[in-house]
Design a protein around this motif. Structure first.
Motif, short mmCIF file in Angstrom:
data_model
loop_
_atom_site.label_atom_id
_atom_site.label_comp_id
_atom_site.label_asym_id
_atom_site.label_seq_id
_atom_site.Cartn_x
_atom_site.Cartn_y
_atom_site.Cartn_z
N LEU A 132 -2.46 -4.28 -8.79
CA LEU A 132 -1.75 -3.17 -8.17
C LEU A 132 -0.32 -3.55 -7.83
CD1 LEU A 132 -4.50 -2.07 -5.62
CD2 LEU A 132 -4.03 -1.05 -7.86
N ILE A 191 3.54 -7.06 -3.65
CA ILE A 191 4.27 -6.24 -2.70
C ILE A 191 5.75 -6.30 -3.08
CG2 ILE A 191 4.83 -5.87 -0.27
CD1 ILE A 191 2.25 -7.44 0.39
N ALA A 194 2.16 -2.56 -4.84
CA ALA A 194 2.27 -1.91 -3.54
C ALA A 194 3.73 -1.93 -3.11
CB ALA A 194 1.40 -2.61 -2.51
N ALA A 210 2.88 0.00 0.93
CA ALA A 210 2.47 -1.00 1.90
C ALA A 210 3.38 -0.87 3.11
CB ALA A 210 2.58 -2.40 1.30
N CYS A 254 -2.50 -7.98 -6.34
CA CYS A 254 -1.54 -7.00 -5.84
C CYS A 254 -0.22 -7.68 -5.53
CB CYS A 254 -2.09 -6.33 -4.58
SG CYS A 254 -1.01 -5.05 -3.89
N ALA A 279 -1.46 4.67 1.27
CA ALA A 279 -0.68 3.57 1.85
C ALA A 279 -1.60 2.70 2.68
CB ALA A 279 0.46 4.10 2.72
N TRP A 280 -1.37 1.40 2.65
CA TRP A 280 -2.02 0.58 3.67
C TRP A 280 -1.06 0.43 4.82
CZ3 TRP A 280 -1.58 -3.63 -0.44
CH2 TRP A 280 -0.63 -4.61 -0.13
N SER A 300 6.63 -1.88 -0.72
CA SER A 300 6.79 -2.23 0.69
C SER A 300 7.64 -1.22 1.44
CB SER A 300 7.43 -3.62 0.82
OG SER A 300 7.64 -3.95 2.18
N ILE A 354 -7.38 0.72 -3.45
CA ILE A 354 -7.94 -0.54 -2.96
C ILE A 354 -9.46 -0.52 -3.10
CG2 ILE A 354 -8.24 -1.98 -0.91
CD1 ILE A 354 -5.43 -1.16 -0.06
N ASP A 385 1.62 2.05 -7.20
CA ASP A 385 0.21 2.43 -7.11
C ASP A 385 -0.15 2.90 -5.70
OD1 ASP A 385 -0.67 1.69 -9.82
OD2 ASP A 385 -0.10 -0.32 -9.19
N LEU A 386 0.52 2.33 -4.73
CA LEU A 386 0.36 2.73 -3.33
C LEU A 386 1.52 2.14 -2.55
CD1 LEU A 386 -2.38 0.62 -1.48
CD2 LEU A 386 -1.36 -0.07 -3.64
#
Length: 327
Positions: free
Chosen positions: A118, A67, A120, A167, A65, A192-193, A122, A7, A164-165
């Motif tokens: 990105l 999700i 993300a 969520a 991004c 992770a967010w 979930s 991010i 990519d990461l």
């Protein structure tokens, strides 16, 4: 995954990250029936092309991004619906592939007019698996260790799929957020967010002050950003300010459209208050207030559409063309 917070890397190229909007809302608009405990995750098996179509619509609208459709996708949930464990695992990983395919249809290597979007993955809360509305209460029958074990397999499947990461979103309690950080600690270089559902301008759904959550997560390895989602528009500005006072991580907000969800009947109703009097009545109307409060990423949750995300992307483009001091 890279050691670099993805991010922060994206924010080096844009004033703020545009997150996508509601997946289920658009799937219903395409004629999909989501009246099921698996919600949109059911379509990973029955109509994956529809999920990819919605992701692509958001990327085309300007989202940085997407999700994935794994919010309510768990191995136990799929098995309760009659699928084998192996099929369930494959569908969870398919959720990442579909978003990647949609991105690849819109963004090409070497493209210079926008950063690479990105994907993300979930990670919905335990309450989403229960499908009883407890993701808006947090009154679970699992402790932190139990939550770690519940999330572990999906967490690892999504990482292996190449997101990519992650969520971790709509979390109703700090205990569940800390369970996510326990898993992050087991996977160095993973990000992770963490976003919470909130019941007012200071507290997440189980009543914990969001400032306490921000303070607890501020220095946890792997936490790429914190924020709120699936929350009323009127509360967003205050929640950002509360978070920003306690940490310097990027703050992400993707609120609902303004309607109110009844988890008992699983239906949406007009808001009881007039948002034009107490706050913004749409994403584009709130963006300047939220950026001033300290947001780094803005998108939409329930009942938002690609048109809402297009409005955010257009707002950003206009401000980049004629920047205003302080925004």
């Amino acid at each position: 995954m890279s050691e670099l917070n993805p991010i922060r890397a994206l924010l080096a190229d844009v004033p703020f990250m545009v997150i996508d909007g509601a997946l289920a809302t658009e799937l219903e608009a395409l004629g999909c029936d989501l009246n099921d405990n698996l919600w949109s995750a059911r379509l990973l098996a029955q109509a994956p092309e529809k999920i990819r179509q919605v992701h692509q619509a958001y990327f085309e609208a300007g989202a940085d991004c997407a999700i994935t459709a794994s919010y309510q996708a768990t191995v136990p949930g799929f098995m309760q619906a009659g699928l084998t464990a192996d099929k369930a695992r494959a569908l969870i990983q398919l959720s990442v592939t579909l978003a990647q395919q949609a991105r690849d249809a819109v963004w090409q290597p070497g493209q210079t007019d926008r950063p690479k979007p990105l994907v993300a993955a979930s990670v919905g809360p335990y309450g989403a698996y229960l499908a009883d509305g407890s993701e808006y209460r947090g009154n679970y029958d699992l402790d932190r260790a139990g939550l770690v074990e519940f999330h572990r397999e999906r967490f690892e499947l999504l990482l292996t799929a190449g997101a990519d990461l992650l969520a971790a979103e709509t979390l109703p309690s700090l205990e569940e957020a800390l369970a996510i950080t326990d898993l992050l600690a087991e996977h160095p270089d993973t990000h992770a967010w963490i976003t919470f559902s909130a019941k007012d301008g200071q507290h997440i759904s189980d009543g914990t002050p969001i400032a306490v959550c921000a303070r607890a997560l501020a220095d946890c390895p792997g936490v790429a950003a914190i924020g709120v989602n699936c929350t009323a528009l009127a509360h967003i500005e205050s929640l950002i300010e509360e978070i920003r006072r306690e940490c310097d991580l990027p703050v992400l907000v993707y609120p609902n459209s303004g309607e109110v969800y009844d988890p008992a009947t699983k239906t949406w109703h007009p808001a009881a208050c007039d948002y034009t009097a107490v706050g913004p009545f749409g994403l584009a109307q709130g963006v300047e207030h939220w950026l001033t409060a300290g947001a780094s990423g803005i998108g939409g949750c329930c009942r938002t559409t690609p048109a809402d995300i297009q409005a955010l992307a257009d707002w950003r483009s206009q401000r980049q063309a004629s920047p205003v001091q302080g925004i």
